[in-house]
Design a protein around this motif. Structure first.
Motif, PDB file in Angstrom:
ATOM      1  N   TYR A  28       0.832  -1.206   0.000  1.00 46.72           N
ATOM      2  CA  TYR A  28       0.000   0.000   0.000  1.00 46.72           C
ATOM      3  C   TYR A  28       0.865   1.254   0.000  1.00 46.72           C
ATOM      4  O   TYR A  28       0.569   2.233  -0.691  1.00 46.72           O
ATOM      5  CB  TYR A  28      -0.927  -0.021   1.209  1.00 46.72           C
ATOM      6  N   VAL A  34      -5.559   0.556  -2.177  1.00 45.59           N
ATOM      7  CA  VAL A  34      -5.943  -0.604  -1.378  1.00 45.59           C
ATOM      8  C   VAL A  34      -6.146  -1.821  -2.272  1.00 45.59           C
ATOM      9  O   VAL A  34      -5.655  -2.917  -1.988  1.00 45.59           O
ATOM     10  CB  VAL A  34      -7.230  -0.307  -0.574  1.00 45.59           C
ATOM     11  N   GLU A  38      -3.959  -5.254  -2.198  1.00 46.11           N
ATOM     12  CA  GLU A  38      -4.568  -6.564  -1.924  1.00 46.11           C
ATOM     13  C   GLU A  38      -4.217  -7.562  -3.021  1.00 46.11           C
ATOM     14  O   GLU A  38      -3.952  -8.735  -2.748  1.00 46.11           O
ATOM     15  CB  GLU A  38      -6.083  -6.412  -1.794  1.00 46.11           C
ATOM     16  N   LEU A  94      -7.646   4.472   3.461  1.00 48.98           N
ATOM     17  CA  LEU A  94      -7.609   3.154   4.090  1.00 48.98           C
ATOM     18  C   LEU A  94      -8.253   3.230   5.470  1.00 48.98           C
ATOM     19  O   LEU A  94      -7.813   4.001   6.331  1.00 48.98           O
ATOM     20  CB  LEU A  94      -6.155   2.682   4.222  1.00 48.98           C
ATOM     21  N   ASN A 256      -6.259   5.909   7.527  1.00 47.01           N
ATOM     22  CA  ASN A 256      -4.810   5.941   7.381  1.00 47.01           C
ATOM     23  C   ASN A 256      -4.101   6.204   8.699  1.00 47.01           C
ATOM     24  O   ASN A 256      -3.143   6.967   8.784  1.00 47.01           O
ATOM     25  CB  ASN A 256      -4.404   6.971   6.331  1.00 47.01           C
ATOM     26  N   GLY A 296     -13.449   0.481  -1.126  1.00 43.93           N
ATOM     27  CA  GLY A 296     -12.970  -0.253   0.034  1.00 43.93           C
ATOM     28  C   GLY A 296     -13.738   0.070   1.308  1.00 43.93           C
ATOM     29  O   GLY A 296     -13.733  -0.723   2.261  1.00 43.93           O
TER      30      GLY A 296
END
Length: 299
Positions: A28, A34, A38, A94, A256, A296
Motif C-alpha cells: 500500500y 488498497v 490486496e 484506508l 490511514n 474499500g
C-alpha cells in the motif's frame, strides 16, 4: 535424494498470515491503492504457497522481497495511468479503525500510511519510493533492501539518501497527537457543517491547502485550492450542497492511522476527508470523492 516438499497447507498459511499485515502495508505504501495492494498480497501468497523449504531461509525476508518486486512491477503502469488522471490524484483512503490495536500500534500505523506522506511519495521515482518505504519507513537493513530490489548496497544507500532528502523537503509538518487530531477534526467538521466562519478562521492556517480528488467521476476542484479565504469559500459551498443530500451520515473514524471523516449518503460512501494538523491548525485538507477509491469503505 528426493526434492524438498512444501510445508503442509495449514502451516504455510499460518506462516504467511503472521506477515500479512506487513506485506499489505509495504504494498500500500508503494502503490497508494488498497485494491492494488490486496492484489499484490494475493500474488505474494501464490508465490509463497508454491515455494519449497530449500528456497526460503527467512520467511519474512522472502515475503517482503516478493511483495516489493511485485509492487514495483505494478508501480510503473500505475504511474502511467496517473499521467492522464483528471484533477489532483490522492491515495485511496484506508480504514484503520481497529479496536484491537493499542495506542502505540495505532500511532506507528499512522506514520506508515498517512495520506500526507503517501502524497509526497508520489513525487519519487518508483525505485526511490521502494527504497524509502523499505529502508526509512520499515527500517530494513541495507542488505535486505538491496536483496529485495535486486540492487547493490551502494545504490540503495545513495537512493535512500536522495529519497530521504526529497521527502523531508516536501513532507508537511504533522505534529498533532491522536487526541489533538481528533479534537481539531471534530471542531472543523462542526464548524464547516454549521457555517461557523469565525471558528473555521481560527482553525485554518493562513496558507492552508485543500485538495479534492474526483478523478473525473465526481464533482471536485481540478487544482489544489490555496489560502484561507479561497478554502473558506469552497467549504461553505460544499457544506451547503452536502446538507441537502438525503440520509447524510457523517462519521469521525480512523483513516490511514489517524482520525478522519467518512461521509455517506443513502448508506453509500460519498467522500472522505483527512486533515494535516500542525500547531493546532489545519495546514492541509485532503478530500477523496472518486467513487472508485471509496469502494474499500463498503467492505
Amino acid at each position: 535424494m528426493s526434492a524438498a516438499r512444501p510445508p503442509a497447507p495449514d502451516a504455510r498459511l499460518a506462516a504467511f498470515d503472521r506477515h500479512r499485515r506487513l506485506l499489505f502495508t509495504v504494498a500500500y505504501q508503494m502503490l497508494g491503492s488498497v485494491a492494488d495492494a490486496e492484489d499484490v498480497v494475493q500474488d505474494a501468497w501464490l508465490r509463497w504457497s508454491s515455494a519449497t523449504r530449500d528456497d526460503v531461509a527467512d520467511p519474512r525476508a522472502y515475503l517482503v522481497q516478493v511483495t516489493s518486486r511485485l509492487a514495483l512491477d505494478r508501480l510503473g503502469s500505475a504511474r502511467s495511468r496517473r499521467e492522464t488522471y483528471v484533477g489532483p490524484w490522492l491515495p485511496e483512503p484506508l480504514l484503520t479503525d481497529d479496536a484491537a490495536r493499542g495506542p502505540e500500534e495505532a500511532a506507528e500505523l499512522g506514520e506508515q500510511v498517512s495520506l500526507a506522506l503517501l502524497v509526497v511519495l508520489e513525487t519519487l521515482s518508483p525505485v526511490e519510493r521502494a527504497v524509502f518505504v523499505l529502508r526509512e519507513v520499515f527500517g530494513l537493513p541495507v542488505a535486505e533492501v538491496a536483496a529485495a530490489l535486486g540492487r547493490s548496497q551502494a545504490a540503495v544507500r545513495q537512493q535512500a539518501h536522495r529519497a530521504r532528502e526529497h521527502v523531508e523537503a516536501r513532507r508537511p509538518r504533522f505534529d498533532a497527537d491522536r487526541r489533538t487530531q481528533r479534537e481539531v477534526t471534530e471542531r472543523f467538521l462542526a464548524a464547516a457543517a454549521g457555517g461557523d466562519v469565525a471558528e473555521l478562521v481560527a482553525l485554518l492556517a493562513p496558507d492552508v491547502v485543500l485538495v479534492t480528488d474526483g478523478g473525473g467521476r465526481a464533482k471536485a476542484a481540478l487544482r489544489p485550492i490555496t489560502g484561507r479565504d479561497k478554502v473558506l469559500r469552497f467549504l461553505r459551498a460544499t457544506a451547503a450542497e452536502g446538507m441537502a443530500m438525503p440520509d447524510l451520515a457523517i462519521e469521525v473514524t480512523d483513516l490511514n492511522g489517524t482520525p478522519g471523516v467518512v461521509v455517506r449518503t443513502g448508506g453509500e460512501p460519498y467522500m472522505t476527508m483527512s486533515l494535516v494538523v500542525a500547531g493546532g491548525r489545519v495546514e492541509q485538507v485532503l478530500v477523496v470523492r472518486n467513487p472508485e477509491k471509496l469502494a474499500g469503505l463498503r467492505r
